[in-house]
Design a protein around this motif. Structure first.
Motif, PDB file in Angstrom:
ATOM      1  N   LEU A  77       0.836  -1.207   0.000  1.00  0.00           N
ATOM      2  CA  LEU A  77       0.000   0.000   0.000  1.00  0.00           C
ATOM      3  C   LEU A  77       0.869   1.255   0.000  1.00  0.00           C
ATOM      4  N   ASN A  78       1.878   1.240   0.843  1.00  0.00           N
ATOM      5  CA  ASN A  78       2.761   2.399   0.957  1.00  0.00           C
ATOM      6  C   ASN A  78       3.477   2.662  -0.358  1.00  0.00           C
ATOM      7  N   HIS A  79       3.871   1.602  -1.023  1.00  0.00           N
ATOM      8  CA  HIS A  79       4.576   1.763  -2.296  1.00  0.00           C
ATOM      9  C   HIS A  79       3.626   2.206  -3.409  1.00  0.00           C
ATOM     10  N   ALA A  80       2.412   1.660  -3.424  1.00  0.00           N
ATOM     11  CA  ALA A  80       1.467   1.971  -4.501  1.00  0.00           C
ATOM     12  C   ALA A  80       0.870   3.370  -4.360  1.00  0.00           C
ATOM     13  N   LEU A  81       0.563   3.786  -3.130  1.00  0.00           N
ATOM     14  CA  LEU A  81      -0.143   5.056  -2.926  1.00  0.00           C
ATOM     15  C   LEU A  81       0.771   6.193  -2.483  1.00  0.00           C
ATOM     16  N   GLY A  82       1.975   5.883  -2.048  1.00  0.00           N
ATOM     17  CA  GLY A  82       2.892   6.934  -1.630  1.00  0.00           C
ATOM     18  C   GLY A  82       2.982   7.019  -0.112  1.00  0.00           C
ATOM     19  N   HIS A  83       4.099   7.573   0.359  1.00  0.00           N
ATOM     20  CA  HIS A  83       4.354   7.624   1.803  1.00  0.00           C
ATOM     21  C   HIS A  83       3.404   8.573   2.519  1.00  0.00           C
ATOM     22  N   THR A  84       2.948   9.614   1.835  1.00  0.00           N
ATOM     23  CA  THR A  84       2.030  10.552   2.503  1.00  0.00           C
ATOM     24  C   THR A  84       0.729   9.855   2.889  1.00  0.00           C
ATOM     25  N   ILE A  85       0.155   9.108   1.957  1.00  0.00           N
ATOM     26  CA  ILE A  85      -1.078   8.379   2.255  1.00  0.00           C
ATOM     27  C   ILE A  85      -0.786   7.232   3.227  1.00  0.00           C
ATOM     28  N   GLY A  86       0.375   6.606   3.099  1.00  0.00           N
ATOM     29  CA  GLY A  86       0.743   5.542   4.030  1.00  0.00           C
ATOM     30  C   GLY A  86       0.805   6.047   5.461  1.00  0.00           C
ATOM     31  N   ASP A  87       1.401   7.237   5.660  1.00  0.00           N
ATOM     32  CA  ASP A  87       1.453   7.820   7.001  1.00  0.00           C
ATOM     33  C   ASP A  87       0.054   8.109   7.534  1.00  0.00           C
ATOM     34  N   GLU A  88      -0.834   8.597   6.663  1.00  0.00           N
ATOM     35  CA  GLU A  88      -2.206   8.882   7.091  1.00  0.00           C
ATOM     36  C   GLU A  88      -2.938   7.588   7.477  1.00  0.00           C
ATOM     37  N   ILE A  89      -2.677   6.504   6.751  1.00  0.00           N
ATOM     38  CA  ILE A  89      -3.281   5.212   7.097  1.00  0.00           C
ATOM     39  C   ILE A  89      -2.853   4.788   8.498  1.00  0.00           C
ATOM     40  N   ILE A  90      -1.555   4.905   8.788  1.00  0.00           N
ATOM     41  CA  ILE A  90      -1.040   4.511  10.104  1.00  0.00           C
ATOM     42  C   ILE A  90      -1.708   5.323  11.210  1.00  0.00           C
ATOM     43  N   LYS A  91      -1.824   6.636  11.003  1.00  0.00           N
ATOM     44  CA  LYS A  91      -2.412   7.480  12.048  1.00  0.00           C
ATOM     45  C   LYS A  91      -3.875   7.135  12.295  1.00  0.00           C
ATOM     46  N   ARG A  92      -4.616   6.888  11.228  1.00  0.00           N
ATOM     47  CA  ARG A  92      -6.033   6.577  11.403  1.00  0.00           C
ATOM     48  C   ARG A  92      -6.245   5.197  12.043  1.00  0.00           C
ATOM     49  N   ILE A  93      -5.432   4.225  11.652  1.00  0.00           N
ATOM     50  CA  ILE A  93      -5.574   2.900  12.266  1.00  0.00           C
ATOM     51  C   ILE A  93      -5.190   2.953  13.747  1.00  0.00           C
ATOM     52  N   ALA A  94      -4.170   3.768  14.081  1.00  0.00           N
ATOM     53  CA  ALA A  94      -3.804   3.920  15.485  1.00  0.00           C
ATOM     54  C   ALA A  94      -4.979   4.459  16.296  1.00  0.00           C
ATOM     55  N   LEU A  95      -5.694   5.422  15.753  1.00  0.00           N
ATOM     56  CA  LEU A  95      -6.866   5.965  16.446  1.00  0.00           C
ATOM     57  C   LEU A  95      -7.967   4.917  16.560  1.00  0.00           C
ATOM     58  N   ARG A  96      -8.175   4.129  15.503  1.00  0.00           N
ATOM     59  CA  ARG A  96      -9.220   3.098  15.543  1.00  0.00           C
ATOM     60  C   ARG A  96      -8.906   2.027  16.588  1.00  0.00           C
ATOM     61  N   VAL A  97      -7.651   1.644  16.703  1.00  0.00           N
ATOM     62  CA  VAL A  97      -7.280   0.630  17.695  1.00  0.00           C
ATOM     63  C   VAL A  97      -7.471   1.174  19.105  1.00  0.00           C
ATOM     64  N   GLN A  98      -7.071   2.431  19.325  1.00  0.00           N
ATOM     65  CA  GLN A  98      -7.172   3.012  20.663  1.00  0.00           C
ATOM     66  C   GLN A  98      -8.618   3.100  21.146  1.00  0.00           C
ATOM     67  N   LYS A  99      -9.578   3.242  20.201  1.00  0.00           N
ATOM     68  CA  LYS A  99     -10.972   3.416  20.599  1.00  0.00           C
ATOM     69  C   LYS A  99     -11.557   2.172  21.274  1.00  0.00           C
ATOM     70  N   VAL A 100     -11.015   0.986  20.988  1.00  0.00           N
ATOM     71  CA  VAL A 100     -11.604  -0.249  21.519  1.00  0.00           C
ATOM     72  C   VAL A 100     -10.788  -0.835  22.668  1.00  0.00           C
ATOM     73  N   LEU A 101      -9.691  -0.174  23.044  1.00  0.00           N
ATOM     74  CA  LEU A 101      -8.863  -0.732  24.115  1.00  0.00           C
ATOM     75  C   LEU A 101      -9.526  -0.511  25.471  1.00  0.00           C
ATOM     76  N   PRO A 102      -9.397  -1.459  26.378  1.00  0.00           N
ATOM     77  CA  PRO A 102      -9.949  -1.271  27.724  1.00  0.00           C
ATOM     78  C   PRO A 102      -9.134  -0.243  28.513  1.00  0.00           C
ATOM     79  N   ALA A 103      -9.710   0.216  29.600  1.00  0.00           N
ATOM     80  CA  ALA A 103      -9.021   1.198  30.441  1.00  0.00           C
ATOM     81  C   ALA A 103      -7.735   0.595  30.983  1.00  0.00           C
ATOM     82  N   GLY A 104      -6.680   1.393  30.968  1.00  0.00           N
ATOM     83  CA  GLY A 104      -5.398   0.943  31.481  1.00  0.00           C
ATOM     84  C   GLY A 104      -4.549   0.207  30.478  1.00  0.00           C
ATOM     85  N   ALA A 105      -5.049   0.002  29.271  1.00  0.00           N
ATOM     86  CA  ALA A 105      -4.264  -0.710  28.257  1.00  0.00           C
ATOM     87  C   ALA A 105      -3.149   0.181  27.742  1.00  0.00           C
TER      88      ALA A 105
END
Length: 741
Positions: free
Chosen positions: A351-379
């Motif tokens: 994905l990073n190679h096909a779409l470019g590093h700018t979009i790849g960085d945005e993917i990482i940031k958004r997935i990080a936010l999505r993962v954090q939303k479902v973590l239990p307290a104290g994780a």
């Protein structure tokens, strides 16, 4: 140097501002004067119009007064008119002719000024003025109209008034020389330096002008009307007169603006000197303050980056290790459960190679936010590599851990919309418990990586818990990878070539290059057993270069020795096809081997072809532009395949081995093979049957005009040396075909 440049810019700005303001002021004054001149011209034109009316009214009064005298005693007054006509011509210099007409508009009396041609008619019933007089012959006021037959000049007019002569009506008519009239009017009323042109019905009747340069810009248009007659007058000045009408305001404004600009330049220069002195003292204070702030800021940033990821600002591997080193002793002491989840984004590097590093960085940031939303307290969550997140939390049992992993997978699943791209991401999750690693940090991370590897083997969205059997599998994978590296370095990888046979002519028309791994003990391993491992590492790129180099050199040798029309087919994976350097690699080795582009054929599976057409159509088009032939290995005719062929057509269609294997015994597979053959023939595509293993299949293909085939029954895949020997002699099938063909 910078100070001098700043002073020069400031002075230049002051000078430009002074010039602009001066020009603007001069423009305002100039517009004001132009407006005053235009108003002056309008006023002079209106005065000309007023005087024009007054003079024509005197002519009309003379007509009415003379007509009233004739009405008192027509015969006596007519004699008097004959004596007084000379005086009328002198008093009214534009008067051309005096006529008295009877009720039939025949001439009873005529007097004309000097140099006036005699009348050409004696009756004026058809004239314009006759029509007006006939309608109301005894109207006390004079009426006017165009001269028409009363004069040979186009612009002349007549003034007429009726009077009673016994029982009949006579008409006094005065013919006015309009050219002479306007000439006298203009010369007496217009100031020297003006130019005038008077027209009637778009024809010039009078002109007092010698220079038309200023006419379009300054001409004032005004209609001159008298009774039913109308003229159009244009008045404009000569260049000399226009210069005299301008005042000295504009030069004074320009001179004053120049003086003010010079004064502004002096003040700017003086202000710059004072500002430099103040700036030098302030700069010392600011430099000291800024250096101190920068030192504190840099120190804080270095401390932060040592434990955190710069993109997501999550803890990095150092932060994870520090957290685990502090957390695990406490967990072990209190015997609390601790679980670690390693989340890896599937195929993120692609994905990073096909779409470019700018979009790849945005993917990482958004997935990080999505993962954090479902973590239990104290994780605790960290980003340890480009595409990997690690979550550490305390969960009591496998059910809760599985539920958390499912929640993370579900939250990552929805599409991302980034810069008009619709992107779907998936993640594989490896899970390990601290107790299984004896509460050792390195062992815990190693166990989680082992589980992650097994999760990736499941495909997208794989979830796997660590168990001890995975360790053995991971060790075997490591050994296999090391052996592959060694095989590549020691030339243990080789290409075998399976002929593609023209069944009717029993000739070899092409070969397909097949990769083989010959181990140290002589065992041959097929690609399906090690290709996935190659694609998961960087070895796939080295293998691809080896394939092109070896296959092209061998094809060049065969074409020179045996058959110049022999073609080479290479089977590539999606990872190989999306390599950025693939076109350059193909072109380089093709030219080096001196091969024509159409002798090379790239083959890929149907699933790869569909994905290429959806997401990498440019790759296929680029290969076609290089002259490469594109071959698709199909398993049937589907809507997706038909759609892909319609806008991204291949050159060759291969019938997959799983279809040929049951032909002609199984009706479904037979029908599928026939549909593929018909589709290829209807689209003028070359069709090749693969894995032909018996004579009955050969006969089936020939009956349906599929004349190209390959398989172990026809000719097995052989090393280059053995196939060279086969090319040196006439090719014959292992079994005799029916003579009907």
């Amino acid at each position: 140097m910078r100070g001098h440049w700043g002073l020069a810019r400031r002075l230049l700005l002051i000078a430009l501002l002074g010039i602009v303001l001066t020009l603007l002021a001069a423009q305002v004054v100039l517009r004001s004067e132009n407006k005053a001149i235009a108003e002056r011209l309008q006023e002079d034109t209106r005065q000309l119009e007023d005087h024009f009316r007054q003079v024509l009214l005197t002519y009309a009064f003379a007509t009415e007064w003379t007509a009233r005298n004739l009405a008192r005693d027509p015969e006596q007054e007519l004699l008097t008119l004959a004596d007084e006509s000379t005086a009328l011509f002198l008093y009214y210099p534009s008067l051309r002719r005096i006529l008295v007409l009877d009720e039939n508009f025949d001439v009873l009396f005529e007097r004309a000024s000097k140099q006036v041609q005699p009348l050409t008619t004696e009756n004026f019933r058809d004239s314009e003025i006759a029509a007006k007089l006939s309608a109301n012959p005894l109207l006390p006021h004079a009426r006017s109209g165009r001269a028409g037959p009363f004069s040979d000049a186009i612009g002349d007019i007549v003034l007429a008034a009726g009077y009673e002569n016994g029982q009949t009506s006579n008409f006094l008519t005065l013919v006015v020389d309009i050219d002479h009239f306007f000439d006298g009017l203009i010369r007496s009323e217009i100031t020297e330096g003006y130019q005038v042109e008077i027209s009637m019905d778009e024809q010039t009747v009078y002109r007092f002008a010698g220079n038309d340069d200023l006419r379009d810009k300054w001409a004032v248009n005004l209609p001159l009307k008298f009774a039913s007659n109308e003229w159009q007058v244009q008045l404009w000045p000569t260049p000399e007169r226009l210069d005299d009408m301008y005042s000295a305001s504009v030069p004074m404004v320009l001179f004053g603006g120049l003086l003010l600009s010079l004064g502004g330049l002096f003040l700017g220069w003086r202000s710059h000197q004072l500002h430099q002195r103040l700036h030098a003292r302030q700069q010392l204070v600011r430099q000291a303050t800024e250096q101190l702030k920068q030192m504190h800021k840099t120190e804080d940033r270095l401390i932060f980056l040592s434990d955190h990821d710069a993109l997501t600002e999550l803890p990095n591997r150092n932060g994870l290790l520090r957290y685990l080193q502090n957390k695990i002793p406490d967990v072990e002491r209190n015997q609390r459960p601790l679980v670690i989840l390693v989340i890896s984004i599937d195929a993120f590097r692609d994905l990073n190679h096909a779409l470019g590093h700018t979009i790849g960085d945005e993917i990482i940031k958004r997935i990080a936010l999505r993962v954090q939303k479902v973590l239990p307290a104290g994780a605790f969550i960290s980003r340890t590599t480009v595409d990997t997140f690690v979550v550490v939390c305390e969960l009591a049992n496998d059910e809760l851990t599985q539920a958390l992993a499912e929640a993370i997978r579900h939250n990552i699943m929805p599409q991302l919309f980034i810069d008009q791209h619709e992107i779907y991401c998936s993640a594989s999750i490896g899970i390990a418990y601290a107790k299984d690693a004896n509460y050792d940090v390195d062992s815990l991370l190693y166990n989680a990586d082992s589980a992650l590897y097994c999760a990736r083997q499941q495909g997208y969205f794989g979830i796997e818990f660590y168990h001890r059997d995975q360790q053995l599998e991971l060790n075997q994978r490591r050994e296999r990878l090391q052996a592959l590296r060694s095989a590549l370095e020691n030339n243990q990888l080789e290409l075998h070539y399976q002929p593609i046979i023209q069944l009717r002519e029993s000739t070899i028309v092409g070969v397909e290059a097949l990769l083989r791994w010959r181990t140290a003990d002589g065992e041959l391993i097929e690609p399906r057993k090690f290709l996935d491992l190659l694609e998961q590492t960087g070895l796939i790129f080295s293998i691809t270069e080896f394939i092109f180099k070896t296959a092209y050199q061998q094809l060049s040798q065969w074409q020179k020795q045996y058959d110049s029309k022999l073609t080479m087919c290479l089977n590539l994976s999606l990872r190989q096809l999306t390599m950025p350097e693939l076109p350059e690699l193909v072109t380089h080795y093709r030219k080096r081997a001196q091969l024509s582009p159409d002798s090379l054929q790239l083959e890929f599976d149907e699933s790869v072809y569909l994905q290429l057409c959806r997401s990498h159509k440019v790759t296929v088009e680029q290969l076609k532009k290089l002259g490469m032939r594109v071959c698709v290995n199909v398993t049937g005719v589907s809507n997706s395949l038909l759609e892909a062929i319609s806008y991204c057509p291949p050159h060759v269609v291969k019938i997959a081995p799983e279809l040929i294997a049951e032909v002609p015994a199984q009706a479904v597979q037979t029908e599928l093979v026939e549909s593929v053959i018909r589709l290829a023939q209807n689209l003028n595509l070359q069709v090749i049957a693969v894995a032909v293993e018996e004579q009955q299949q050969t006969d089936f293909l020939l009956q349906r005009n599929c004349v190209l085939a390959q398989g172990h029954y026809l000719a097995p895949a052989l090393p280059a040396e053995e196939l060279t020997a086969l090319l040196q002699q006439p090719f014959t099938l292992q079994q005799q075909r029916p003579s009907v063909f």
